[in-house]
Design a protein around this motif. Structure first.
Motif, short mmCIF file in Angstrom:
data_model
loop_
_atom_site.label_atom_id
_atom_site.label_comp_id
_atom_site.label_asym_id
_atom_site.label_seq_id
_atom_site.Cartn_x
_atom_site.Cartn_y
_atom_site.Cartn_z
N ALA A 1 1.08 -1.19 0.34
CA ALA A 1 -0.06 0.00 0.04
C ALA A 1 0.89 1.09 -0.14
N ARG A 2 1.94 1.49 1.03
CA ARG A 2 2.69 2.39 0.91
C ARG A 2 3.26 2.11 -0.78
N ARG B 1 -1.83 -14.82 0.65
CA ARG B 1 -3.23 -14.54 0.28
C ARG B 1 -3.17 -16.28 0.14
N MET B 2 -3.70 -16.66 -0.67
CA MET B 2 -3.58 -18.47 -0.54
C MET B 2 -3.40 -19.23 1.15
N ARG B 3 -2.62 -18.90 1.47
CA ARG B 3 -2.55 -18.92 2.54
C ARG B 3 -3.43 -18.23 4.07
N LEU C 1 -8.68 -7.00 -5.01
CA LEU C 1 -8.14 -5.71 -4.70
C LEU C 1 -6.91 -6.29 -4.13
N HIS C 2 -7.07 -7.01 -3.41
CA HIS C 2 -5.38 -6.93 -2.21
C HIS C 2 -4.47 -6.99 -3.34
N LEU D 1 -7.84 0.10 -10.08
CA LEU D 1 -8.05 0.43 -8.74
C LEU D 1 -9.31 -0.40 -8.19
N TRP D 2 -9.92 1.64 -8.86
CA TRP D 2 -11.28 2.20 -8.22
C TRP D 2 -12.09 1.01 -8.82
#
Length: 240
Positions: free
Chosen positions: A122-123, A181-183, A160-161, A138-139
């Motif tokens: 995100a940063r 993310r799968m985990r 989204l992530h 993204l939107w």
């Protein structure tokens, strides 16, 4: 209610004020701890909403929403009348994560890596000069997850992530985040979808995306940190 002499001390330790930012998720987690650690027994009553709100440092609405969510998940039952109140279910649901055989250390490992990857993504995304197409994408991903049905929520949330990671401009980061993310999803799939948590997540998602689009690196990182912390509270509450 009848209680072991040590119960008040245990209850004080568990039902302490929650941290701001994820009041609902942490309230659910704290109540689950009192249930699953045996501070309260099946059939016993919860303290009144007013007392819980004061001890946890949250509003009565937040307590009420947490109780409703745990009632929907089968942990609590409400009874009306002179001897009414909110009681632990008899029997309690089987431990949600029993068949996973995951330890707290394993959950922590997944969630700490998630924090490192997603807060950093995100940063970094906020630091990039995004094209119009990237900003629109993204939107669009944000809009999709906000309108998702229960069956599609996890998939569109993940998308989204991943879009945020893509906006950070590092293909290697996308690969690492996708693996983690799968985990994460393997854990999330073992706990119920709570409508209040989804509404809160939608608000946090919007704050993250708006900060990225505004080029606010620290704001995007802070919003993502709050978001992943909320999920962590629920996962530990249900699966520890």
């Amino acid at each position: 209610m009848a209680a072991d002499p040590e119960t008040p001390l245990a209850g004080e330790a568990l039902l302490r004020p929650v941290r701001p930012g994820n009041a609902f998720e942490e309230t659910v987690g704290r109540l689950l701890q009192t249930i699953r650690l045996g501070v309260l027994q099946p059939g016993e009553s919860l303290p009144p909403e007013r007392e819980l709100a004061a001890r946890l440092g949250v509003s009565r609405d937040t307590v009420r929403e947490a109780i409703k969510s745990l009632s929907d998940a089968g942990y609590l039952v409400s009874r009306r009348g002179r001897y009414g109140g909110t009681f632990l279910a008899e029997p309690l649901p089987a431990h949600t994560g029993d068949h996973l055989r995951v330890t707290r250390a394993e959950i922590d490992d997944v969630l700490r890596l998630r924090e490192i990857l997603e807060v950093g993504a995100a940063r970094m995304a906020a630091s990039q000069t995004l094209t119009s197409a990237e900003r629109e994408m993204l939107w669009a991903r944000l809009t999709d997850v906000r309108g998702a049905s229960g069956d599609d929520y996890r998939r569109l949330d993940s998308r989204l992530h991943l879009a945020i990671a893509e906006a950070a401009g590092s293909p290697s980061l996308v690969t690492l985040l996708a693996e983690n993310r799968m985990r994460v999803n393997g854990l999330l799939d073992q706990i119920p979808l709570l409508s209040r948590n989804i509404a809160h997540s939608d608000e946090q998602h919007e704050a993250i995306v708006i900060a990225i689009l505004a080029g606010d690196c620290e704001g995007a990182a802070a919003a993502m940190l709050a978001h992943v912390a909320g999920s962590a509270s629920l996962l530990h509450g249900f699966l520890d």
